[in-house]
Design an enzyme around this catalytic site. Structure first.
Site, PDB file in Angstrom:
ATOM      1  N   CYS A 117      -1.094   5.715   9.316  1.00 51.27           N
ATOM      2  CA  CYS A 117      -1.438   4.384   8.582  1.00 51.27           C
ATOM      3  C   CYS A 117      -2.747   4.891   7.856  1.00 51.27           C
ATOM      4  O   CYS A 117      -2.766   5.667   7.003  1.00 51.27           O
ATOM      5  CB  CYS A 117      -2.023   3.473   9.840  1.00 51.27           C
ATOM      6  SG  CYS A 117      -3.436   4.081  10.772  1.00 51.27           S
ATOM      7  N   ARG A 120       0.779  -1.257  -0.074  1.00 52.89           N
ATOM      8  CA  ARG A 120      -0.135  -0.090  -0.040  1.00 52.89           C
ATOM      9  C   ARG A 120       0.701   1.170   0.064  1.00 52.89           C
ATOM     10  O   ARG A 120       0.501   2.275  -0.656  1.00 52.89           O
ATOM     11  CB  ARG A 120      -1.048  -0.071   1.197  1.00 52.89           C
ATOM     12  CG  ARG A 120      -1.987  -1.207   1.053  1.00 52.89           C
ATOM     13  CD  ARG A 120      -3.132  -1.050   2.316  1.00 52.89           C
ATOM     14  NE  ARG A 120      -3.692  -0.012   2.352  1.00 52.89           N
ATOM     15  CZ  ARG A 120      -4.630   0.519   3.487  1.00 52.89           C
ATOM     16  NH1 ARG A 120      -4.540  -0.019   4.417  1.00 52.89           N
ATOM     17  NH2 ARG A 120      -5.240   1.692   3.093  1.00 52.89           N
TER      18      ARG A 120
END
Length: 276
Positions: free
Chosen positions: A231, A173
């Site tokens: 995050c 990611r």
């Protein structure tokens, strides 16, 4: 104070003269509310707290998937669970540690210092479970935000160049190879990849403090003037902040994280393994 507690030490403290308030924050990313699992068996005395509705405000287009809850709303949830300013608190989840760390960070941010995470979560508990749902006496905790470092998007962008900003998501990611949740893949320019998954061993318990110190020192955290973490939506990032604390390194949390950053098309996005 050590931010984590072993199952054995929790069992001992729970049987002692000053047992901690227990919060069960089991949560599944993108899944249903896990209160049924709580009702099927939980640590004696534990109160269920829902991450999506009680440890976060409703998602907004510019606020990310898990905006911080209104402090007064959060305070009411904690008081209902029996939390007082002077009471020790232990938080646990199903074992991943992300949700428990979110509750830990929120309590720290709102001024409660005596809070720990059960290392390894429910899976580490060796004692009996119960289906009894407690009704604890109302606590007196009144949130005073500011007790832990908090970054907004602009501060996170600046820290990526003037200090150290760690991206706690999975490496794919970060690189932008895959993005299953948010508008676009990639990372905040200047941030370093540091997946939260590398903070724990195979059993879900945190790695020893010496190993965590070595890991974060190799990333430059020991020498950085300031350290921040983000995050996807401010949940696993709290776990990274906790791991950094175990390593003796204070860090701030960009709570809006990538879900907030990537929702604004005017903000830059870096892809690939290079921070820039």
């Amino acid at each position: 104070m050590n931010p984590i507690i072993s199952a054995a030490d929790l069992a001992s403290e729970s049987a002692g003269p000053r047992p901690p308030v227990l919060l069960d924050v089991r949560w599944q990313l993108g899944g249903p509310n896990l209160r049924p699992e709580y009702e099927a068996g939980h640590l004696p005395g534990a109160v269920f707290v829902d991450l999506d509705t009680e440890l976060a405000a409703p998602p907004t287009p510019g606020g990310g998937r898990h905006p911080l809850p209104d402090p007064e709303v959060f305070g009411a949830v904690m008081r209902r669970a029996g939390v007082s300013l002077g009471s020790p608190v232990v938080v646990y989840d199903g074992g991943l540690g992300w949700a428990a760390a979110r509750a830990w960070w929120l309590l720290r941010w709102t001024g409660h210092q005596d809070v720990r995470v059960l290392d390894g979560g429910l899976a580490a508990w060796q004692g009996e479970l119960t289906t009894d749902v407690p009704t604890p006496a109302e606590g007196d905790f009144r949130p005073t935000p500011g007790g832990a470092g908090l970054l907004d998007a602009d501060a996170a962008a600046a820290l990526a160049h003037k200090g150290l900003l760690l991206d706690a998501r999975a490496a794919e990611r970060y690189r932008g190879d895959a993005e299953p949740i948010d508008r676009v893949g990639g990372h905040i320019p200047g941030a370093l990849s540091a997946p939260t998954s590398e903070n724990v061993a195979a059993d879900g318990r945190f790695r020893p403090a010496a190993e965590l110190t070595e890991r974060f020192t190799a990333l430059g955290a020991a020498d950085a003037p300031a350290v921040g973490v983000y995050c996807g939506s401010g949940v696993s990032g709290a776990h990274q902040v906790l791991a950094l604390e175990l390593a003796g390194i204070p860090a701030a949390l960009y709570a809006g994280s990538w879900s907030q950053w990537s929702s604004d098309e005017s903000r830059p996005v870096a892809t690939g393994p290079d921070p820039q």
